[in-house]
Scaffold this motif. Structure first.
Motif, mmCIF file in Angstrom:
data_model
loop_
_atom_site.group_PDB
_atom_site.id
_atom_site.type_symbol
_atom_site.label_atom_id
_atom_site.label_comp_id
_atom_site.label_asym_id
_atom_site.label_seq_id
_atom_site.Cartn_x
_atom_site.Cartn_y
_atom_site.Cartn_z
ATOM 1 N N ASN A 77 27.205 39.878 96.903
ATOM 2 C CA ASN A 77 27.706 41.114 96.297
ATOM 3 C C ASN A 77 28.307 40.901 94.912
ATOM 4 O O ASN A 77 28.751 41.863 94.275
ATOM 5 N N LEU A 78 28.311 39.654 94.455
ATOM 6 C CA LEU A 78 28.820 39.383 93.109
ATOM 7 C C LEU A 78 27.728 39.647 92.072
ATOM 8 O O LEU A 78 26.539 39.470 92.359
ATOM 9 N N PRO A 79 28.097 40.041 90.860
ATOM 10 C CA PRO A 79 27.087 40.225 89.806
ATOM 11 C C PRO A 79 26.358 38.916 89.525
ATOM 12 O O PRO A 79 26.958 37.841 89.561
ATOM 13 N N GLU A 80 25.085 38.998 89.265
ATOM 14 C CA GLU A 80 24.308 37.809 88.915
ATOM 15 C C GLU A 80 24.825 37.229 87.596
ATOM 16 O O GLU A 80 24.945 37.940 86.605
ATOM 17 N N SER A 81 25.130 35.940 87.604
ATOM 18 C CA SER A 81 25.690 35.290 86.413
ATOM 19 C C SER A 81 24.671 34.427 85.692
ATOM 20 O O SER A 81 24.892 34.037 84.538
ATOM 21 N N GLY A 82 23.588 34.082 86.374
ATOM 22 C CA GLY A 82 22.638 33.136 85.805
ATOM 23 C C GLY A 82 23.091 31.704 85.939
ATOM 24 O O GLY A 82 22.450 30.789 85.405
ATOM 25 N N CYS A 83 24.200 31.465 86.670
ATOM 26 C CA CYS A 83 24.743 30.116 86.850
ATOM 27 C C CYS A 83 24.349 29.556 88.211
ATOM 28 O O CYS A 83 24.286 30.300 89.199
ATOM 29 N N ARG A 84 24.107 28.258 88.256
ATOM 30 C CA ARG A 84 23.763 27.577 89.499
ATOM 31 C C ARG A 84 24.409 26.188 89.487
ATOM 32 O O ARG A 84 24.505 25.544 88.442
ATOM 33 N N LEU B 23 34.109 36.165 84.661
ATOM 34 C CA LEU B 23 34.339 36.170 86.098
ATOM 35 C C LEU B 23 34.580 37.592 86.593
ATOM 36 O O LEU B 23 34.827 38.504 85.804
ATOM 37 N N GLY B 24 34.543 37.751 87.916
ATOM 38 C CA GLY B 24 34.734 39.050 88.534
ATOM 39 C C GLY B 24 36.195 39.460 88.572
ATOM 40 O O GLY B 24 37.079 38.766 88.057
ATOM 41 N N PRO B 25 36.484 40.603 89.207
ATOM 42 C CA PRO B 25 37.848 41.129 89.267
ATOM 43 C C PRO B 25 38.757 40.276 90.150
ATOM 44 O O PRO B 25 38.294 39.421 90.907
ATOM 45 N N VAL B 26 40.047 40.556 90.065
ATOM 46 C CA VAL B 26 41.044 39.797 90.821
ATOM 47 C C VAL B 26 41.030 40.201 92.292
ATOM 48 O O VAL B 26 40.959 41.389 92.636
ATOM 49 N N GLY B 27 41.073 39.196 93.166
ATOM 50 C CA GLY B 27 41.229 39.412 94.597
ATOM 51 C C GLY B 27 42.489 38.715 95.077
ATOM 52 O O GLY B 27 43.012 37.815 94.397
ATOM 53 N N HIS B 28 42.991 39.116 96.237
ATOM 54 C CA HIS B 28 44.275 38.593 96.736
ATOM 55 C C HIS B 28 44.123 38.039 98.150
ATOM 56 O O HIS B 28 43.337 38.540 98.950
ATOM 57 N N HIS B 29 44.916 36.993 98.432
ATOM 58 C CA HIS B 29 44.970 36.378 99.760
ATOM 59 C C HIS B 29 46.430 36.446 100.236
ATOM 60 O O HIS B 29 47.203 35.512 99.993
ATOM 61 N N LEU C 232 36.111 35.411 91.058
ATOM 62 C CA LEU C 232 34.899 34.739 91.517
ATOM 63 C C LEU C 232 33.768 34.833 90.504
ATOM 64 O O LEU C 232 33.719 35.753 89.691
ATOM 65 N N LEU C 233 32.846 33.873 90.622
ATOM 66 C CA LEU C 233 31.646 33.839 89.804
ATOM 67 C C LEU C 233 30.483 33.421 90.688
ATOM 68 O O LEU C 233 30.542 32.375 91.353
ATOM 69 N N SER C 234 29.429 34.214 90.720
ATOM 70 C CA SER C 234 28.265 33.891 91.537
ATOM 71 C C SER C 234 27.570 32.633 91.025
ATOM 72 O O SER C 234 27.390 32.439 89.821
ATOM 73 N N LEU C 235 27.174 31.782 91.982
ATOM 74 C CA LEU C 235 26.321 30.636 91.678
ATOM 75 C C LEU C 235 24.955 30.811 92.340
ATOM 76 O O LEU C 235 24.207 29.856 92.507
ATOM 77 N N GLY C 236 24.646 32.061 92.715
ATOM 78 C CA GLY C 236 23.362 32.369 93.326
ATOM 79 C C GLY C 236 23.413 32.269 94.834
ATOM 80 O O GLY C 236 24.136 31.438 95.397
ATOM 81 N N GLY C 237 22.655 33.117 95.507
ATOM 82 C CA GLY C 237 22.592 33.078 96.964
ATOM 83 C C GLY C 237 23.950 33.277 97.593
ATOM 84 O O GLY C 237 24.657 34.237 97.297
ATOM 85 N N THR C 238 24.316 32.349 98.470
ATOM 86 C CA THR C 238 25.627 32.400 99.124
ATOM 87 C C THR C 238 26.555 31.318 98.565
ATOM 88 O O THR C 238 27.349 30.724 99.292
ATOM 89 N N GLU C 239 26.459 31.085 97.266
ATOM 90 C CA GLU C 239 27.300 30.087 96.611
ATOM 91 C C GLU C 239 28.065 30.740 95.464
ATOM 92 O O GLU C 239 27.548 31.643 94.802
#
Length: 201
Positions: free
Chosen positions: A146-153, A29-35, A44-51
């Motif tokens: 903007n997330l790295p491509e993971s190959g996951c969908r 997964l990607g780096p830590v983000g805060h809310h 986060l992990l990219s699922l392709g496109g805007t997912e």
């Protein structure tokens, strides 16, 4: 019109959720983000496109809030697991009026360059035993490209609930990947990965 946006895997500790998703899908997964508004942090992990998929937990370094957190995280316990699904819409207020399900009120949020509104119930708990999708409307660019491509969908999301047919009728979705089944409340996701189809319970 509602469109699939992302999945949320809740956990008591972000490191545990990260390890569980990494083991299940075989991708980092990607780096830590805060809310800050909800006192949570995620990866986060990219699922392709805007997912995408997010792993989310209460940030132990966040100050006390005095308000319920989203995704009912104040009451989460146990092993990391898929707890929520999030749908995107052009107009949050219009979609809330259309659905009439008590899915919450719009809350304006931001993180770095990203701005969005999300419908959050006053008690943090979504209808249909939290299985009603959370609704989101992006006011900035979407973060997923903007997330790295993971190959996951996302291959399939199964929403199980005793009133699944009613929820499906209310939402009126056109995405064939989202399936409603009558049964005990729960979510299951089938994710296509570089190593084959994996499941997130």
């Amino acid at each position: 019109m509602l469109a699939f946006d992302h999945l949320a895997v809740s956990c008591e500790a972000l490191a545990d959720g990260t390890a569980a998703v990494d083991a299940a899908l075989g991708v980092p997964l990607g780096p830590v983000g805060h809310h800050p508004y909800f006192g949570t942090h995620n990866r986060l992990l990219s699922l392709g496109g805007t997912e995408y998929l997010e792993v989310i937990a209460i940030d132990p370094e966040a100050p006390p809030l005095g308000r319920p957190r989203w995704f009912d995280l104040d009451h989460f316990s146990g092993a990391p697991r898929l707890t929520n699904w999030i749908m995107n819409c052009p107009s949050l207020s219009a979609e809330l009026d259309r659905l009439g399900t008590g899915a919450g009120a719009p809350v304006a949020l931001e993180r770095g360059p990203y701005r969005w509104q999300m419908a959050v119930p006053d008690d943090g708990r979504l209808p249909f035993d939290t299985l009603h999708p959370a609704l989101i409307s992006w006011e900035s660019a979407h973060p997923a490209p903007n997330l790295p491509e993971s190959g996951c969908r996302l291959h399939r999301l199964i929403v199980s609930h005793p009133e699944a047919a009613q929820l499906a009728e209310i939402l009126a979705l056109s995405d064939p990947r989202i399936v409603f089944e009558n049964g005990a409340p729960g979510l299951r996701a089938e994710i296509a990965t570089p190593s084959g189809t994996r499941r997130l319970p």
